[in-house]
Motif scaffolding. Structure first.
Motif, mmCIF file in Angstrom:
data_model
loop_
_atom_site.group_PDB
_atom_site.id
_atom_site.type_symbol
_atom_site.label_atom_id
_atom_site.label_comp_id
_atom_site.label_asym_id
_atom_site.label_seq_id
_atom_site.Cartn_x
_atom_site.Cartn_y
_atom_site.Cartn_z
ATOM 1 N N ARG A 139 35.667 61.055 22.555
ATOM 2 C CA ARG A 139 36.994 60.834 21.993
ATOM 3 C C ARG A 139 37.167 59.357 21.627
ATOM 4 O O ARG A 139 36.789 58.462 22.402
ATOM 5 C CB ARG A 139 38.079 61.257 22.985
ATOM 6 N N PRO A 140 37.754 59.101 20.462
ATOM 7 C CA PRO A 140 38.136 57.731 20.115
ATOM 8 C C PRO A 140 39.475 57.398 20.768
ATOM 9 O O PRO A 140 40.272 58.290 21.090
ATOM 10 C CB PRO A 140 38.263 57.777 18.587
ATOM 11 N N ASP A 141 39.722 56.111 20.990
ATOM 12 C CA ASP A 141 40.977 55.722 21.633
ATOM 13 C C ASP A 141 42.138 55.688 20.655
ATOM 14 O O ASP A 141 43.286 55.488 21.053
ATOM 15 C CB ASP A 141 40.838 54.363 22.330
ATOM 16 N N ARG A 142 41.854 55.880 19.366
ATOM 17 C CA ARG A 142 42.912 55.957 18.361
ATOM 18 C C ARG A 142 42.430 56.795 17.179
ATOM 19 O O ARG A 142 41.230 56.861 16.911
ATOM 20 C CB ARG A 142 43.352 54.576 17.878
ATOM 21 N N THR A 143 43.342 57.440 16.521
ATOM 22 C CA THR A 143 42.986 58.234 15.339
ATOM 23 C C THR A 143 43.581 57.631 14.080
ATOM 24 O O THR A 143 43.441 58.199 12.999
ATOM 25 C CB THR A 143 43.482 59.684 15.478
ATOM 26 N N GLU A 144 44.235 56.467 14.224
ATOM 27 C CA GLU A 144 44.793 55.767 13.068
ATOM 28 C C GLU A 144 44.652 54.276 13.294
ATOM 29 O O GLU A 144 44.865 53.779 14.407
ATOM 30 C CB GLU A 144 46.265 56.141 12.876
ATOM 31 N N ILE A 145 44.279 53.563 12.247
ATOM 32 C CA ILE A 145 44.105 52.118 12.327
ATOM 33 C C ILE A 145 44.981 51.463 11.269
ATOM 34 O O ILE A 145 45.458 52.119 10.342
ATOM 35 C CB ILE A 145 42.628 51.723 12.127
ATOM 36 N N ASP A 146 45.160 50.156 11.410
ATOM 37 C CA ASP A 146 45.876 49.400 10.387
ATOM 38 C C ASP A 146 45.108 48.119 10.107
ATOM 39 O O ASP A 146 44.074 47.846 10.724
ATOM 40 C CB ASP A 146 47.331 49.129 10.788
ATOM 41 N N THR A 147 45.645 47.326 9.198
ATOM 42 C CA THR A 147 44.890 46.155 8.736
ATOM 43 C C THR A 147 44.622 45.149 9.837
ATOM 44 O O THR A 147 43.645 44.413 9.798
ATOM 45 C CB THR A 147 45.635 45.473 7.571
ATOM 46 N N ASP A 148 45.453 45.127 10.879
ATOM 47 C CA ASP A 148 45.270 44.173 11.975
ATOM 48 C C ASP A 148 44.579 44.781 13.186
ATOM 49 O O ASP A 148 44.267 44.075 14.147
ATOM 50 C CB ASP A 148 46.630 43.601 12.399
ATOM 51 N N HIS A 149 44.356 46.081 13.169
ATOM 52 C CA HIS A 149 43.732 46.763 14.313
ATOM 53 C C HIS A 149 42.699 47.753 13.785
ATOM 54 O O HIS A 149 43.010 48.920 13.572
ATOM 55 C CB HIS A 149 44.788 47.480 15.163
ATOM 56 N N ARG A 150 41.479 47.262 13.593
ATOM 57 C CA ARG A 150 40.425 48.079 12.987
ATOM 58 C C ARG A 150 39.334 48.464 13.987
ATOM 59 O O ARG A 150 38.360 49.112 13.603
ATOM 60 C CB ARG A 150 39.800 47.340 11.799
ATOM 61 N N GLN A 151 39.487 48.065 15.246
ATOM 62 C CA GLN A 151 38.495 48.400 16.263
ATOM 63 C C GLN A 151 38.853 49.742 16.920
ATOM 64 O O GLN A 151 39.996 49.960 17.318
ATOM 65 C CB GLN A 151 38.441 47.315 17.334
ATOM 66 N N VAL A 152 37.866 50.615 17.003
ATOM 67 C CA VAL A 152 38.047 51.914 17.642
ATOM 68 C C VAL A 152 37.038 52.036 18.780
ATOM 69 O O VAL A 152 35.832 51.859 18.563
ATOM 70 C CB VAL A 152 37.847 53.069 16.637
ATOM 71 N N ARG A 153 37.518 52.298 19.990
ATOM 72 C CA ARG A 153 36.613 52.500 21.116
ATOM 73 C C ARG A 153 36.310 53.999 21.246
ATOM 74 O O ARG A 153 37.214 54.836 21.165
ATOM 75 C CB ARG A 153 37.236 52.004 22.425
ATOM 76 N N ILE A 154 35.029 54.309 21.437
ATOM 77 C CA ILE A 154 34.597 55.700 21.576
ATOM 78 C C ILE A 154 33.995 55.890 22.963
ATOM 79 O O ILE A 154 33.084 55.161 23.352
ATOM 80 C CB ILE A 154 33.575 56.075 20.489
ATOM 81 N N ASP A 155 34.515 56.859 23.705
ATOM 82 C CA ASP A 155 34.012 57.197 25.037
ATOM 83 C C ASP A 155 33.472 58.622 25.013
ATOM 84 O O ASP A 155 33.939 59.464 24.248
ATOM 85 C CB ASP A 155 35.133 57.104 26.070
ATOM 86 N N GLY A 156 32.513 58.881 25.883
ATOM 87 C CA GLY A 156 31.980 60.235 25.979
ATOM 88 C C GLY A 156 30.876 60.331 27.015
ATOM 89 O O GLY A 156 30.550 59.360 27.708
ATOM 90 N N THR A 157 30.299 61.512 27.097
ATOM 91 C CA THR A 157 29.206 61.763 28.041
ATOM 92 C C THR A 157 28.089 62.503 27.324
ATOM 93 O O THR A 157 28.350 63.451 26.566
ATOM 94 C CB THR A 157 29.684 62.612 29.236
ATOM 95 N N LEU A 158 26.858 62.053 27.544
ATOM 96 C CA LEU A 158 25.686 62.714 26.988
ATOM 97 C C LEU A 158 24.993 63.495 28.103
ATOM 98 O O LEU A 158 24.642 62.929 29.143
ATOM 99 C CB LEU A 158 24.721 61.697 26.373
ATOM 100 N N LYS A 159 24.799 64.785 27.865
ATOM 101 C CA LYS A 159 24.077 65.630 28.804
ATOM 102 C C LYS A 159 22.937 66.335 28.092
ATOM 103 O O LYS A 159 22.882 66.377 26.866
ATOM 104 C CB LYS A 159 25.025 66.660 29.435
ATOM 105 N N GLY A 160 22.028 66.892 28.916
ATOM 106 C CA GLY A 160 20.910 67.654 28.371
ATOM 107 C C GLY A 160 20.906 69.063 28.929
ATOM 108 O O GLY A 160 21.176 69.259 30.127
ATOM 109 N N ARG A 161 20.627 70.031 28.078
ATOM 110 C CA ARG A 161 20.495 71.418 28.544
ATOM 111 C C ARG A 161 19.014 71.695 28.766
ATOM 112 O O ARG A 161 18.216 71.713 27.837
ATOM 113 C CB ARG A 161 21.095 72.395 27.543
ATOM 114 N N TRP A 162 18.628 71.920 30.031
ATOM 115 C CA TRP A 162 17.224 72.154 30.367
ATOM 116 C C TRP A 162 16.819 73.563 29.920
ATOM 117 O O TRP A 162 17.550 74.540 30.162
ATOM 118 C CB TRP A 162 17.010 71.982 31.857
ATOM 119 N N PRO A 163 15.641 73.681 29.271
ATOM 120 C CA PRO A 163 15.264 74.975 28.697
ATOM 121 C C PRO A 163 14.983 76.056 29.739
ATOM 122 O O PRO A 163 15.190 77.238 29.471
ATOM 123 C CB PRO A 163 14.022 74.640 27.873
#
Length: 443
Positions: A141-165
């Motif tokens: 998920r990003p920390d924002r879904t809308e930006i403006d001219t003075d706030h163009r940084q978007v932080r993205i958080d998440g988790t990477l997992k693996g499905r074992w065969p």
């Protein structure tokens, strides 16, 4: 079930002894056709085989050969498969549970298939089992879904997992590289922590999607490509507006008159509207009839937000339109139309006469000219009478028509009295009105 290569070899010898040589009078049938063999979609440890024949499939044996060592590592017997779609003579077979192989990697699948008629086929390269870990993203998920001219940084958080065969179990993938893509281009790369979590920022300069992606990594060669759902980031634009200083109000001009045009561009801020410098645009003159427009000029606004001052000679009634558009997607375009400029062409009487006729009435005649090049489609001339030369009354309307030397008109007034006569052309949307000289008729 599935077993090792040694067990497979023993079974193969027994099968050969039992089967022997086909009888000479046995009916020759169609051998099974192994169409493919590969990992099931979304379930890489499950083997899926497509087979068709002229009778029901009664036997499937899959031999798995390591692509790395070229050694057979397992044999999967018929009782390990289920028919999952189609029919027994033309269907898809899938192992009831994922295979438990000693190593991750790629395996060539060799298939032996037998049908109810006793026909048998061997495909030594029916397909590939991709026995890899599938990369799976969770809670991206990003920390924002809308930006403006003075706030163009978007932080993205998440988790990477693996499905074992072998187990389908999802486990965190620690110390794995994750690309953060903006509009399908990698803008940042981060590594996961011990729980597979990641967090990083990207710069977004347009209304585009952002996404987390795991791509091939030499350090983790047995984890396949994976990507999160993309999230589109919107833009909150800076509002802009135009204000005309000239022409500031509606006005009427003669054809051929120049009009001065000035306008100011402003942008909205927390402190209110302020002049907007350095924005490019242009000015048009648009006919109110909607038939055409004319370019007046182009500009870049100054420190006071003003566009270049222009002068223009309108050819017909219309408005000036000023517009600006920035290459910066964070700046909203703006446009405005001025008050309407009414353009009137000249009209004039070049002659007018009124005289007593032989029958006692009054005969009037005259001619008109339209010196600015256009002529009305209809030219009604109103013949007027006044006893004292001050208060006028319409008597009759004559139509002026082209005579070769002007637009002539005439009329006979049967009960014409003595007094003052004149001709008048009323103002229209495109032409000024005109009044002839006054002629006095006696007796």
């Amino acid at each position: 079930m599935f077993r090792t290569r040694a067990a497979s070899a023993a079974i193969g010898v027994v099968a050969l002894l039992v089967t022997g040589t086909p009888a000479a009078n046995a009916a020759e049938g169609q051998a099974p056709d192994v169409r493919y063999a590969h990992s099931a979609s979304g379930d890489l440890g499950t083997l899926e085989v497509g087979i068709s024949s002229d009778s029901a499939i009664t036997g499937i044996r899959a031999h798995l050969v390591s692509a790395a060592t070229q050694q057979e590592v397992a044999v999967v017997e018929f009782d390990a498969f289920d028919l999952v779609s189609g029919t027994a003579d033309n269907g898809v077979w899938r192992t009831k549970k994922p295979l438990d192989l000693p190593d991750l990697g790629s395996y060539t699948v060799r298939i032996e298939a037998t049908d109810a008629d006793g026909d048998r086929d061997v495909d030594n390269s029916a397909g590939t089992l991709a026995y890899y870990i599938a990369a799976v993203f969770e809670d991206v998920r990003p920390d924002r879904t809308e930006i403006d001219t003075d706030h163009r940084q978007v932080r993205i958080d998440g988790t990477l997992k693996g499905r074992w065969p072998a187990t389908r179990e999802l486990k965190p993938l620690a110390d794995h590289q994750v690309d953060l893509d903006v509009d399908n281009w990698t803008e940042n790369t981060v590594r996961t922590d011990a729980q597979g979590r990641f967090s990083a920022t990207v710069t977004v300069n347009d209304a585009v999607p952002v996404q987390a992606v795991f791509r091939h990594d030499n350090a983790n060669p047995y984890v396949l490509y994976g990507e999160s759902e993309s999230t589109r980031i919107g833009i909150r634009q800076v509002a802009t507006r135009w204000t005309f200083q000239a022409p500031s109000e509606a006005r009427t001009i003669d054809y051929g008159d120049e009009v001065t045009v000035t306008a100011t561009l402003e942008r909205e801020t927390l402190q209110g509207w302020v002049p907007f410098e350095g924005q490019s645009g242009g000015v048009l003159y648009e006919a109110s009839s909607g038939t055409h427009w004319a370019s007046v000029g182009y500009f870049t606004t100054g420190a006071d937000g003003k566009a270049t001052t222009f002068t223009h000679t309108p050819g017909e009634t219309g408005t000036f339109r000023v517009a600006s558009h920035s290459d910066d997607p964070f700046i909203a375009p703006a446009s405005a139309n001025s008050a309407e400029i009414t353009v009137l062409r000249a009209s004039a009487f070049t002659s007018f006469s009124a005289a007593r006729a032989e029958d006692g009435g009054v005969h009037v005649e005259g001619a008109m000219d339209f010196p600015d090049g256009w002529t009305p489609a209809d030219i009604p001339v109103h013949i007027q009478y006044s006893r004292d030369g001050k208060r006028w009354t319409d008597l009759v309307t004559a139509q002026a028509t082209w005579s070769g030397e002007g637009h002539a008109f005439s009329a006979d007034i049967a009960d014409g009295r003595r007094g003052h006569y004149r001709a008048q052309f009323h103002k229209t949307e495109s032409f000024r009105g005109a009044t002839s000289e006054v002629v006095r008729v006696r007796g």
